[in-house]
Write a protein that holds these residues in place. Structure first.
Motif, PDB file in Angstrom:
ATOM      1  N   LEU A   5       0.634   4.448  -2.607  1.00 13.06           N
ATOM      2  CA  LEU A   5       0.322   6.003  -1.872  1.00 13.06           C
ATOM      3  C   LEU A   5       1.404   6.682  -2.337  1.00 13.06           C
ATOM      4  O   LEU A   5       1.367   7.991  -2.779  1.00 13.06           O
ATOM      5  N   SER A  53       1.094  10.116  -4.811  1.00  7.79           N
ATOM      6  CA  SER A  53       1.622  11.407  -4.389  1.00  7.79           C
ATOM      7  C   SER A  53       2.463  11.868  -5.572  1.00  7.79           C
ATOM      8  O   SER A  53       2.536  13.074  -5.932  1.00  7.79           O
ATOM      9  N   GLN A 111      -7.197   7.617   2.429  1.00  5.95           N
ATOM     10  CA  GLN A 111      -5.756   7.774   2.341  1.00  5.95           C
ATOM     11  C   GLN A 111      -5.495   7.958   0.685  1.00  5.95           C
ATOM     12  O   GLN A 111      -4.622   8.725   0.340  1.00  5.95           O
ATOM     13  N   ILE A 112      -6.045   7.110  -0.142  1.00  3.03           N
ATOM     14  CA  ILE A 112      -5.976   7.347  -1.519  1.00  3.03           C
ATOM     15  C   ILE A 112      -6.469   8.450  -2.000  1.00  3.03           C
ATOM     16  O   ILE A 112      -5.976   9.198  -3.020  1.00  3.03           O
ATOM     17  N   THR A 120       0.924  -1.119   0.057  1.00  7.85           N
ATOM     18  CA  THR A 120       0.043   0.052   0.132  1.00  7.85           C
ATOM     19  C   THR A 120       0.838   1.265  -0.014  1.00  7.85           C
ATOM     20  O   THR A 120       0.470   2.084  -0.692  1.00  7.85           O
TER      21      THR A 120
END
Length: 390
Positions: free
Chosen positions: A129, A133, A162-163, A125
């Motif tokens: 991320l 970013s 979060q995504i 994960t």
């Protein structure tokens, strides 16, 4: 090769491929109209789905592919080339595709990726991320518009947030709109609010804190105290009235996410059960979702989300670290801790403002932003006092 305009980074939420057609078709037709090459990395969303999405907009996928105006690649040819996901490799794929499109006379690339492969492969994960970013930096340098498609029916709320927070825009059937989950953008212009609207928002924040009082969650006026201290710290930091007003609103509503919880759980003496702790640690997320339903400045909702985060990543609900936490979140974290530790709680024997200030100064630079902790201490040295009236 001459780079022209910068691109964009969007997220597309879907829970049914059939419903996605109008969104995807409009997105690609706009790119086609701007002279871009169309690119799609498919997986569970198939070439047939893309063909069906383009057809209502007068675009024939087979013809576009034949004349080089559209390119389709599978997840194994792009995201998972070589059998694993690598942010460096994927960004190189996008860079090469963009340069090739520019060399071929296109103005850039209108790309989309079906991200369902993350549910089928054991993917790190953190790597995903990191890729999302860095994609923000990539589209600021290259004319590549990226739309990342996620199936929300298969994602936990924490993972989704979060995504989502790494995408500046959301693509909807009506077009691209600002993504209020996006944490990294500047808020200089997006947080401007008319004075009348500010008064309404401050009034609604007072109403929320009054509701919290009615539920008797605390022996003191906790929301009022957090709001007053957060406002004082903001003013002590830079004399910025807008930041001070933002912190006042955030302080009043920071515990809104507690409302769905049982009051006996919140004030329970002793150790919490695991499920109780998990529920309580979800309250910043719940408060964040509630704050977004009113037109608060983006920074207010973000501060609510982050008020239990810590610099070293030991906080909750997202485990953010250092610069990932906004200034507003850092101010609210210190204000909440000092207010909470200054008053009696059934699960804690010791309390008092001196003890609270010792806590934040002892952990300044570890849990709390040092500059914010110092500003808080100065506020009390200058005579700040909490309200003890209910």
């Amino acid at each position: 090769m001459e780079k022209t305009i910068s691109g964009s980074h969007n997220i597309v939420f879907q829970d049914n491929v059939a419903k996605l057609n109008i969104t995807l078709g409009k997105y690609y037709s706009e790119g086609y109209g701007d002279g871009k090459r169309l690119l799609f990395a498919f997986n569970e969303i198939t070439p047939k789905d893309i063909r069906d999405a383009l057809s209502p907009f007068g675009l024939n996928l087979d013809e576009l592919r034949a004349n080089g105006k559209a390119v389709l690649v599978s997840a194994e040819e792009s995201y998972l080339k070589g059998g694993s996901f690598s942010p460096d490799r994927m960004l190189k794929v996008l860079e090469d595709a963009t340069i090739e499109a520019l060399d071929d006379g296109f103005t850039g690339v209108q790309g989309a990726g079906d991200m369902s492969w993350i549910f089928q492969y054991k993917t790190d994960t953190d790597a995903l991320l990191d890729y999302e970013s860095r994609l923000n930096d990539f589209v600021s340098e290259y004319p590549y518009s990226a739309s990342c498609i996620f199936d929300i029916s298969r994602m936990e709320r924490k993972s989704l947030l979060q995504i989502s927070k790494l995408h500046p825009s959301v693509i909807t059937p009506g077009g691209s709109v600002q993504n209020y989950d996006y944490f990294q953008r500047s808020t200089e212009s997006s947080d401007d609010v008319h004075e009348e609207c500010t008064d309404l928002l401050r009034g609604s924040a007072r109403m929320v804190s009054a509701i919290l009082e009615m539920r008797c969650l605390y022996v003191e006026n906790h929301a009022e105290n957090v709001a007053r201290l957060a406002k004082a710290i903001a003013f002590e930091l830079d004399r910025d009235l807008r930041l001070a007003h933002t912190m006042e609103m955030a302080g009043r509503i920071h515990d809104t996410g507690m409302l769905p919880l049982f009051s006996d759980m919140i004030s329970k003496p002793g150790r919490l059960l695991d499920f109780e702790r998990q529920m309580i640690q979800e309250h910043p997320l719940t408060g964040y979702e509630l704050a977004k339903k009113l037109p608060y400045p983006v920074t207010v909702a973000r501060a609510v989300l982050e008020h239990h985060e810590r610099l070293d990543g030991t906080g909750y609900p997202l485990g953010l670290k250092g610069s990932e936490i906004s200034l507003e979140g850092k101010i609210l974290a210190v204000s909440e801790v000092v207010s909470a530790m200054s008053f009696y709680r059934p699960y804690r024997e010791q309390y008092g403002t001196e003890l609270a200030l010792d806590e934040i100064m002892k952990n300044a630079g570890k849990h709390y932003e040092r500059e914010v902790a110092n500003a808080c201490l100065r506020c009390f040295e200058k005579g700040f006092e909490f309200s003890i009236d209910r």
